[in-house]
Design a protein around this motif. Structure first.
Motif, PDB file in Angstrom:
ATOM      1  N   VAL A 342      91.523  22.648  89.874  1.00  0.00           N
ATOM      2  CA  VAL A 342      91.702  24.076  90.141  1.00  0.00           C
ATOM      3  C   VAL A 342      93.141  24.364  90.566  1.00  0.00           C
ATOM      4  CG1 VAL A 342      91.014  25.957  91.674  1.00  0.00           C
ATOM      5  CG2 VAL A 342      89.275  24.477  90.669  1.00  0.00           C
ATOM      6  N   CYS A 343      93.704  23.544  91.437  1.00  0.00           N
ATOM      7  CA  CYS A 343      95.072  23.786  91.902  1.00  0.00           C
ATOM      8  C   CYS A 343      96.079  23.643  90.769  1.00  0.00           C
ATOM      9  CB  CYS A 343      95.412  22.828  93.038  1.00  0.00           C
ATOM     10  SG  CYS A 343      94.556  23.194  94.586  1.00  0.00           S
ATOM     11  N   ASP A 344      95.838  22.703  89.856  1.00  0.00           N
ATOM     12  CA  ASP A 344      96.706  22.575  88.689  1.00  0.00           C
ATOM     13  C   ASP A 344      96.692  23.861  87.881  1.00  0.00           C
ATOM     14  OD1 ASP A 344      98.344  21.521  86.725  1.00  0.00           O
ATOM     15  OD2 ASP A 344      96.723  20.477  85.703  1.00  0.00           O
ATOM     16  N   GLY A 345      95.511  24.453  87.699  1.00  0.00           N
ATOM     17  CA  GLY A 345      95.416  25.706  86.968  1.00  0.00           C
ATOM     18  C   GLY A 345      96.048  26.868  87.712  1.00  0.00           C
ATOM     19  N   MET A 346      95.855  26.925  89.036  1.00  0.00           N
ATOM     20  CA  MET A 346      96.442  28.013  89.817  1.00  0.00           C
ATOM     21  C   MET A 346      97.969  27.961  89.777  1.00  0.00           C
ATOM     22  SD  MET A 346      94.159  28.477  93.250  1.00  0.00           S
ATOM     23  CE  MET A 346      92.484  29.080  93.216  1.00  0.00           C
ATOM     24  N   ILE A 347      98.524  26.771  89.968  1.00  0.00           N
ATOM     25  CA  ILE A 347      99.980  26.644  89.963  1.00  0.00           C
ATOM     26  C   ILE A 347     100.536  27.038  88.599  1.00  0.00           C
ATOM     27  CG2 ILE A 347     101.858  24.951  90.071  1.00  0.00           C
ATOM     28  CD1 ILE A 347     100.282  23.511  92.245  1.00  0.00           C
ATOM     29  N   ALA A 348      99.858  26.605  87.522  1.00  0.00           N
ATOM     30  CA  ALA A 348     100.310  26.978  86.182  1.00  0.00           C
ATOM     31  C   ALA A 348     100.170  28.479  85.943  1.00  0.00           C
ATOM     32  CB  ALA A 348      99.520  26.209  85.133  1.00  0.00           C
ATOM     33  N   GLY A 349      99.126  29.086  86.484  1.00  0.00           N
ATOM     34  CA  GLY A 349      98.890  30.499  86.236  1.00  0.00           C
ATOM     35  C   GLY A 349      99.800  31.418  87.013  1.00  0.00           C
ATOM     36  N   VAL A 350     100.027  31.141  88.300  1.00  0.00           N
ATOM     37  CA  VAL A 350     100.806  32.071  89.115  1.00  0.00           C
ATOM     38  C   VAL A 350     102.305  31.875  88.945  1.00  0.00           C
ATOM     39  CG1 VAL A 350      98.961  32.287  90.802  1.00  0.00           C
ATOM     40  CG2 VAL A 350     100.731  30.562  91.148  1.00  0.00           C
ATOM     41  N   HIS A 351     102.743  30.664  88.614  1.00  0.00           N
ATOM     42  CA  HIS A 351     104.177  30.426  88.456  1.00  0.00           C
ATOM     43  C   HIS A 351     104.616  30.435  86.991  1.00  0.00           C
ATOM     44  CE1 HIS A 351     104.277  29.685  92.669  1.00  0.00           C
ATOM     45  NE2 HIS A 351     103.681  28.509  92.619  1.00  0.00           N
ATOM     46  N   ARG A 352     103.709  30.132  86.093  1.00  0.00           N
ATOM     47  CA  ARG A 352     103.964  30.185  84.643  1.00  0.00           C
ATOM     48  C   ARG A 352     105.156  29.309  84.256  1.00  0.00           C
ATOM     49  NH1 ARG A 352     103.429  36.786  84.087  1.00  0.00           N
ATOM     50  NH2 ARG A 352     101.772  36.962  85.620  1.00  0.00           N
ATOM     51  N   VAL A 353     105.255  28.174  84.900  1.00  0.00           N
ATOM     52  CA  VAL A 353     106.304  27.204  84.590  1.00  0.00           C
ATOM     53  C   VAL A 353     105.692  25.938  84.022  1.00  0.00           C
ATOM     54  CG1 VAL A 353     108.179  25.803  85.532  1.00  0.00           C
ATOM     55  CG2 VAL A 353     107.849  28.147  86.347  1.00  0.00           C
ATOM     56  N   THR A 354     104.632  25.452  84.650  1.00  0.00           N
ATOM     57  CA  THR A 354     103.971  24.243  84.180  1.00  0.00           C
ATOM     58  C   THR A 354     102.823  24.602  83.247  1.00  0.00           C
ATOM     59  OG1 THR A 354     102.477  24.241  86.081  1.00  0.00           O
ATOM     60  CG2 THR A 354     104.540  23.020  86.301  1.00  0.00           C
ATOM     61  N   LYS A 355     102.357  23.608  82.545  1.00  0.00           N
ATOM     62  CA  LYS A 355     101.178  23.748  81.693  1.00  0.00           C
ATOM     63  C   LYS A 355      99.974  23.209  82.463  1.00  0.00           C
ATOM     64  CE  LYS A 355      99.858  24.886  77.412  1.00  0.00           C
ATOM     65  NZ  LYS A 355     100.052  26.229  76.846  1.00  0.00           N
ATOM     66  N   ILE A 407      85.249  26.764  89.484  1.00  0.00           N
ATOM     67  CA  ILE A 407      85.712  25.898  88.391  1.00  0.00           C
ATOM     68  C   ILE A 407      85.586  26.625  87.061  1.00  0.00           C
ATOM     69  CG2 ILE A 407      85.251  23.743  87.178  1.00  0.00           C
ATOM     70  CD1 ILE A 407      84.180  22.633  89.858  1.00  0.00           C
ATOM     71  N   ALA A 408      84.489  27.342  86.861  1.00  0.00           N
ATOM     72  CA  ALA A 408      84.299  28.083  85.608  1.00  0.00           C
ATOM     73  C   ALA A 408      85.369  29.152  85.438  1.00  0.00           C
ATOM     74  CB  ALA A 408      82.911  28.711  85.586  1.00  0.00           C
ATOM     75  N   ALA A 409      85.776  29.794  86.529  1.00  0.00           N
ATOM     76  CA  ALA A 409      86.815  30.825  86.434  1.00  0.00           C
ATOM     77  C   ALA A 409      88.152  30.222  86.021  1.00  0.00           C
ATOM     78  CB  ALA A 409      86.934  31.551  87.774  1.00  0.00           C
ATOM     79  N   ILE A 410      88.498  29.066  86.598  1.00  0.00           N
ATOM     80  CA  ILE A 410      89.788  28.462  86.249  1.00  0.00           C
ATOM     81  C   ILE A 410      89.757  27.911  84.831  1.00  0.00           C
ATOM     82  CG2 ILE A 410      89.495  26.053  86.961  1.00  0.00           C
ATOM     83  CD1 ILE A 410      92.435  28.308  87.943  1.00  0.00           C
ATOM     84  N   ARG A 411      88.590  27.558  84.314  1.00  0.00           N
ATOM     85  CA  ARG A 411      88.486  27.110  82.928  1.00  0.00           C
ATOM     86  C   ARG A 411      88.738  28.268  81.954  1.00  0.00           C
ATOM     87  NH1 ARG A 411      86.053  22.289  81.618  1.00  0.00           N
ATOM     88  NH2 ARG A 411      84.960  23.173  79.832  1.00  0.00           N
ATOM     89  N   VAL A 412      88.342  29.488  82.326  1.00  0.00           N
ATOM     90  CA  VAL A 412      88.669  30.650  81.506  1.00  0.00           C
ATOM     91  C   VAL A 412      90.180  30.841  81.459  1.00  0.00           C
ATOM     92  CG1 VAL A 412      88.410  33.145  81.275  1.00  0.00           C
ATOM     93  CG2 VAL A 412      86.454  31.745  81.958  1.00  0.00           C
ATOM     94  N   LEU A 413      90.833  30.699  82.622  1.00  0.00           N
ATOM     95  CA  LEU A 413      92.289  30.797  82.654  1.00  0.00           C
ATOM     96  C   LEU A 413      92.930  29.715  81.781  1.00  0.00           C
ATOM     97  CD1 LEU A 413      94.868  32.075  83.829  1.00  0.00           C
ATOM     98  CD2 LEU A 413      94.650  30.526  85.779  1.00  0.00           C
ATOM     99  N   GLY A 414      92.359  28.508  81.799  1.00  0.00           N
ATOM    100  CA  GLY A 414      92.879  27.446  80.953  1.00  0.00           C
ATOM    101  C   GLY A 414      92.743  27.777  79.472  1.00  0.00           C
ATOM    102  N   ARG A 415      91.605  28.357  79.075  1.00  0.00           N
ATOM    103  CA  ARG A 415      91.426  28.752  77.676  1.00  0.00           C
ATOM    104  C   ARG A 415      92.498  29.770  77.268  1.00  0.00           C
ATOM    105  NH1 ARG A 415      86.117  28.271  75.600  1.00  0.00           N
ATOM    106  NH2 ARG A 415      86.896  29.455  73.794  1.00  0.00           N
TER     107      ARG A 415
END
Length: 654
Positions: A342-355, A407-415
């Motif tokens: 989840v934290c990997d997805g949050m960091i990628a989503g809010v900073h938009r630097v990492t994948k 977890i399901a919410a962060i998977r939507v962000l990953g998609r």
């Protein structure tokens, strides 16, 4: 049957040194004696005593000098002695100290001896049942069990519980001397020593941080493992926990020391590469990201992800192999993988630097249980992600945990993040992601639609799940809305500014964007401590603020919420600024975002005030609407000025 009676001991005036005279070895001098006709003889008249209690002294009555005295016993009043200073002229010079001499400043005499040889009388509380003033027991004395004192019923013969009632007054407030202070110290129970800074940081970690990232063992189980020494690598986790806790308790320069020590322990060659090291690194990643040290956080994130895959943390059997037969430890390992995910997805989503690097990684780890089950140690059989995704088709109507919906919410962000770039508003990719978001919302059970649990406590896992969905909605629709982001390009504390074209043909995307931003602002109104939220909420509030400010910067507010829509919008902006200000007491990243959002709001406000100078601006406004608008503008600008003045010294820790 033999009957015993006793009375409070009297202080003998014949005592040479001012000590109480109690005869314990002479059976011929009983405290109460019987006459020949069977009646109890009255005790002798009390002799003079060196000091009287405050109650008797204030009423100018004779006091028997007992502790407590008989008058206070009969009236159930507080019996307290204060040393008399009559005739005291200060300490004499050049005189040897005589320990046997009683000075005028001495307190009423007290028993001296071993604590095991007698029971010290408890002071009587105002309005509480009287306690028995027990004399020092004599050698071979009779048993006092069931003994009832005069003017006292058996029910009232009980010492008041000291749990919630202050039994002792401050010795300095009543002018006690050294002897009285020693007596008070002997009466007072052993008080625990003041907690150290390290202890306070440890407690702050569990109080503030652990609810938002509950992968470390619950406090009770963690301390149990520390005590039995079964996991030597727990000292690395403890160092990281103290660093995070120090952010909340204002450790000053200690914060840097704790951070450096945690980093040093994590990268020692002798540190075992196990799940506890993953936990310590994840704690440091979250803390460094909240402190606006994003490059270091990304560096640690890459190491943590690589190590997690090396030790097979993403596999189902890891929890059983390293759980040592303890279900709560197995649950902790499952949570460690999913919180890293989840934290990997949050960091990628809010900073938009990492994948979102862990998104395509295959993982068959069991889903976490509910929080109350984790903290109680009653861990159910875990479900799995395929059970969650196939629920609508399998007919399984079980209710999954809040962590699972997170977890399901962060998977939507990953998609969404792994989709090809969306260039046009009519792209089918937007509809696919919107379908995922809508399915997540529509299939929530009733107990998960709110951010509060059944007992009206904050459900932080569902709180995060909801703001992840709202943030994903904004990132999906904002680039294709009619909200030009140019006025907010200075707000880049979380992510670099991305220009979005504006036009009149994208009203559906505008509606999605504005609705999601308003829902995020509404989450700030929850009656829960905002500092117990994860610090990633800072960037989500900042994203919502960008939407509100872009909308406010328009010449006319594009909304059909009614005539008061602009005033409502300004209140939303104020709400976001207040939330960022609150979080800035702990997180440096929130302080930077707070200053940027407030600065853009001031610029937009000044531009709107300049427009109001032209008479054409007020066309269509009534006089009442004009006065209301001016009053609201002055109020919000005054608040911005107060916030700016308060921010000159920087954010305070809290």
């Amino acid at each position: 049957m033999e009957t015993f009676a006793a009375a409070a001991p009297q202080l003998s005036a014949a005592s040479t040194h001012g000590s109480p005279s109690v005869s314990c070895d002479s059976p011929g001098t009983p405290l109460l004696s019987a006459t020949t006709d069977g009646r109890l003889a009255q005790p002798p008249a009390p002799s003079s005593v060196p000091a009287a209690c405050l109650a008797c002294r204030s009423k100018h009555l004779k006091c028997d000098g007992s502790t407590p005295c008989s008058r206070c016993l009969s009236s159930n009043t507080y019996c307290e002695y204060v040393a008399s200073r009559r005739g005291y002229k200060g300490p004499r010079r050049n005189t040897a100290h005589n320990p046997n001499k009683r000075h005028a400043s001495s307190s009423p005499p007290s028993y001296v001896g071993s604590a095991e040889s007698y029971t010290v009388p408890m002071p009587v509380l105002l309005g509480q049942p009287s306690a028995s003033p027990l004399a020092p027991p004599c050698a071979g004395s009779f048993n006092t069990a069931g003994m009832v004192l005069q003017e006292q019923s058996p029910i009232s013969y009980a010492t008041p519980s000291p749990l919630n009632i202050p039994l002792y007054r401050s010795p300095f407030a009543s002018g006690m001397d050294a002897n009285a202070l020693a007596l008070t110290t002997a009466l007072a129970p052993d008080m625990p020593s003041a907690p150290t800074l390290a202890d306070r940081c440890f407690e702050a970690f569990y109080h503030f941080f652990h609810p938002g990232h509950p992968f470390v063992l619950p406090q009770e189980f963690f301390l149990r493992m520390v005590k039995d020494g079964s996991a030597p690598n727990l000292n690395v986790v403890m160092a990281a926990m103290r660093y995070i806790g120090c952010l909340y308790v204002d450790g000053g320069v200690t914060l840097q020391n704790y951070r450096d020590e945690a980093l040093r322990l994590c990268y020692l060659p002798s540190t075992p590469k196990d799940g506890f090291l993953i936990q310590a690194l994840l704690i440091l990643i979250i803390g460094l990201d909240g402190e606006a040290n994003q490059p270091k956080a990304r560096e640690l994130l890459a190491d943590c992800e690589r190590l997690a895959l090396e030790i097979d943390l993403n596999k189902r059997e890891f929890a059983a192999m390293h759980g040592r037969g303890k279900p709560v430890l197995e649950e902790s390992w499952r949570r460690t993988w999913w919180d890293l995910y989840v934290c990997d997805g949050m960091i990628a989503g809010v900073h938009r630097v990492t994948k979102f690097l862990l998104f395509p990684i295959h993982a068959d780890v069991g889903l976490p249980c509910e929080e109350h089950e984790y903290h109680s140690g009653r861990i159910p059989q875990p479900a799995y992600m395929e059970d969650f995704e196939d629920q609508a088709f399998s007919g399984d109507d079980r209710e999954f945990s809040s962590f699972a919906y997170r977890i399901a919410a962060i998977r939507v962000l990953g998609r969404f993040m792994y989709m090809p770039p969306i260039m046009f508003a009519s792209d089918d990719g937007i509809n696919r992601v919107e379908a995922l978001l809508s399915n997540w919302r529509m299939h929530l059970p009733d107990s998960k639609r709110d951010d509060l649990s059944k007992n009206c406590q904050l459900d932080e896992m569902m709180f995060q799940a909801h703001f992840i969905v709202h943030a994903c909605t904004i990132m999906l629709h904002q680039p294709h809305s009619q909200l030009d982001t140019t006025p907010t390009q200075a707000v880049n504390s979380c992510a670099a500014h991305r220009p979005a074209p504006s036009g009149d043909m994208f009203n559906a995307h505008t509606r999605h964007t504005i609705t999601a931003a308003c829902e995020i602002s509404r989450m700030l109104t929850q009656a829960v401590p905002i500092l117990q939220h994860t610090h990633f909420f800072t960037c989500v509030v900042t994203l919502s603020s960008i939407v509100h400010l872009s909308k406010w910067a328009l010449y006319m507010v594009v909304d059909d919420c009614g005539a008061d829509s602009e005033d409502d919008l300004r209140q939303q902006i104020r709400l976001n600024i207040g939330g960022l200000s609150r979080m800035s007491r702990v997180w440096k990243g929130a302080a930077v975002a707070w200053q940027q959002v407030r600065g853009v709001a001031q610029e937009i406000y000044r531009g709107k005030k300049a427009q109001e100078i032209t008479p054409t601006f007020w066309v269509g406004f009534t006089q009442e609407q004009m006065l209301t608008s001016i009053s609201a503008d002055e109020e919000i600008m005054g608040e911005f000025g107060v916030n700016q003045a308060g921010a000159l010294g920087g954010p305070t820790q809290g």
